[in-house]
Design an enzyme around this catalytic site. Structure first.
Site, mmCIF file in Angstrom:
data_model
loop_
_atom_site.group_PDB
_atom_site.id
_atom_site.type_symbol
_atom_site.label_atom_id
_atom_site.label_comp_id
_atom_site.label_asym_id
_atom_site.label_seq_id
_atom_site.Cartn_x
_atom_site.Cartn_y
_atom_site.Cartn_z
ATOM 1 N N GLY A 95 -4.908 -4.412 11.303
ATOM 2 C CA GLY A 95 -3.966 -3.370 11.728
ATOM 3 C C GLY A 95 -4.373 -2.555 12.931
ATOM 4 N N GLU B 259 -8.967 2.977 12.724
ATOM 5 C CA GLU B 259 -8.108 2.495 11.641
ATOM 6 C C GLU B 259 -6.641 2.690 12.020
ATOM 7 O OE1 GLU B 259 -7.440 0.773 9.259
ATOM 8 O OE2 GLU B 259 -8.028 1.601 7.327
ATOM 9 N N ASP B 260 -5.767 1.877 11.427
ATOM 10 C CA ASP B 260 -4.339 2.055 11.701
ATOM 11 C C ASP B 260 -3.756 3.231 10.911
ATOM 12 O OD1 ASP B 260 -4.611 0.772 9.261
ATOM 13 O OD2 ASP B 260 -3.314 -0.926 9.744
ATOM 14 N N ASP C 213 -4.313 6.130 3.820
ATOM 15 C CA ASP C 213 -3.373 6.444 2.752
ATOM 16 C C ASP C 213 -4.158 7.023 1.569
ATOM 17 O OD1 ASP C 213 -1.241 6.544 1.031
ATOM 18 O OD2 ASP C 213 -1.008 4.392 0.813
ATOM 19 N N PHE D 121 6.450 3.949 3.442
ATOM 20 C CA PHE D 121 5.838 2.706 3.881
ATOM 21 C C PHE D 121 6.281 2.430 5.320
ATOM 22 C CE2 PHE D 121 5.550 -1.938 4.272
ATOM 23 C CZ PHE D 121 4.194 -2.063 4.015
ATOM 24 N N VAL D 122 5.290 2.377 6.225
ATOM 25 C CA VAL D 122 5.616 2.197 7.641
ATOM 26 C C VAL D 122 5.153 0.827 8.151
ATOM 27 C CG1 VAL D 122 5.758 4.623 8.341
ATOM 28 C CG2 VAL D 122 3.527 3.518 8.246
ATOM 29 N N ASP E 223 1.681 -4.056 8.993
ATOM 30 C CA ASP E 223 2.438 -5.240 8.576
ATOM 31 C C ASP E 223 3.270 -5.029 7.320
ATOM 32 O OD1 ASP E 223 0.124 -5.084 6.822
ATOM 33 O OD2 ASP E 223 0.686 -7.078 6.129
ATOM 34 N N ARG F 194 3.662 -6.764 12.729
ATOM 35 C CA ARG F 194 2.593 -6.060 13.447
ATOM 36 C C ARG F 194 2.929 -5.962 14.939
ATOM 37 N NH1 ARG F 194 -1.834 -5.878 9.891
ATOM 38 N NH2 ARG F 194 -2.095 -7.664 8.535
HETATM 39 P P1 5GP Z 1 -5.981 3.184 1.841
HETATM 40 O O1 5GP Z 1 -7.217 2.507 1.354
HETATM 41 O O2 5GP Z 1 -6.238 4.430 2.637
HETATM 42 O O3 5GP Z 1 -5.011 3.416 0.718
HETATM 43 O O4 5GP Z 1 -5.199 2.155 2.728
HETATM 44 C C1 5GP Z 1 -5.610 1.761 3.970
HETATM 45 C C2 5GP Z 1 -4.929 0.480 4.387
HETATM 46 O O5 5GP Z 1 -3.730 0.251 3.651
HETATM 47 C C3 5GP Z 1 -4.518 0.525 5.820
HETATM 48 O O6 5GP Z 1 -5.513 0.037 6.645
HETATM 49 C C4 5GP Z 1 -3.298 -0.365 5.846
HETATM 50 O O7 5GP Z 1 -3.687 -1.689 6.037
HETATM 51 C C5 5GP Z 1 -2.700 -0.232 4.470
HETATM 52 N N1 5GP Z 1 -1.577 0.730 4.450
HETATM 53 C C6 5GP Z 1 -1.564 1.993 3.954
HETATM 54 N N2 5GP Z 1 -0.355 2.557 4.112
HETATM 55 C C7 5GP Z 1 0.410 1.644 4.734
HETATM 56 C C8 5GP Z 1 1.775 1.654 5.205
HETATM 57 O O8 5GP Z 1 2.547 2.616 5.105
HETATM 58 N N3 5GP Z 1 2.198 0.512 5.826
HETATM 59 C C9 5GP Z 1 1.412 -0.593 5.976
HETATM 60 N N4 5GP Z 1 1.935 -1.644 6.599
HETATM 61 N N5 5GP Z 1 0.127 -0.616 5.568
HETATM 62 C C10 5GP Z 1 -0.362 0.483 4.952
#
Ligand code: 5GP
Length: 188
Positions: free
Chosen positions: A49, A104-105, A108, A157-158, A164, A170
């Site tokens: 991402g 990081e992208d 969450d 969810f984006v 992706d 992407r």
């Molecule tokens: P975390 O571990 O903070 O919950 O999630 C991190 C990863 O989850 C991000 O690097 C990304 O790949 C994915 N992610 C979290 N939220 C979203 C979202 O809204 N859309 C997408 N496409 N991926 C997300």
């Protein structure tokens, strides 16, 4: 023309460009004020991402740096996290005493970064900071301090600009809210 799975465009390419440049300038200046081993920051991009955002950031970052990448999976291709991060591609260099900037992208739950940060300190990093294009603070399951974020968004969810759905989208040149109602019967 926007993609059919797009409900609303949140940030256009132009807005992302402006914000990324701003961040790159700020972070370059920040490291000028720090004691950094070999005067070189190691940027660690979390694939896949991070790619568009990191490329954009690199074009504007002026502090001396090296780039590395990791693949850490927590999402299982859909819209929900599995909650158990796993390293699928590891680092190829020693980070002992190094200053690290994770790119990081989106953050969450924070579980991925919590895991990666601990791992990097375990490998001997001196300092680990986080740069993320997007931050979804409402989704946090662990406390996670994000030093720099491009934009703070709500719990939606984006997709696009590296983010992706099932490994696709992407390549959209913007960040958008996904029309999740359409996903149930969606055929590629
Ligand atoms: P975390 O571990 O903070 O919950 O999630 C991190 C990863 O989850 C991000 O690097 C990304 O790949 C994915 N992610 C979290 N939220 C979203 C979202 O809204 N859309 C997408 N496409 N991926 C997300």
């Amino acid at each position: 023309m926007k993609h059919e799975l797009v409900k609303e465009i949140l940030y256009t390419k132009e807005q992302i460009d402006v914000r990324t440049k701003e961040l790159a300038e700020e972070i370059s200046k920040f490291y000028e004020t720090q004691e950094v081993k070999d005067n070189t920051v190691i940027l660690i991009g979390l694939l896949k991402g991070c790619v568009p955002f990191m490329a954009n950031f690199l074009n504007n970052f002026t502090y001396e740096c090296q780039t590395e990448y990791m693949v850490v999976s927590s999402y299982l291709g859909g819209t929900k996290t599995s909650g158990e991060p796993k390293i699928n591609l590891d680092l190829n260099l020693s980070i002992k005493d190094k200053t690290i900037l994770i790119v990081e992208d989106i953050v969450d739950s924070g579980l991925t970064l919590d895991y990666v940060k601990k791992y990097l300190y375990f490998k001997g990093a001196r300092d680990v900071k986080i740069l993320t294009m997007l931050d979804k603070p409402e989704g946090r399951k662990v406390e996670m301090n994000v030093e720099w974020s491009g934009f703070t968004i709500q719990n939606q969810f984006v997709i696009g600009y590296g983010l992706d759905y099932e490994e696709r989208l992407r390549n959209l040149p913007y960040v958008a809210i996904c029309d999740t109602d359409k996903l149930k019967d969606w055929k590629w």
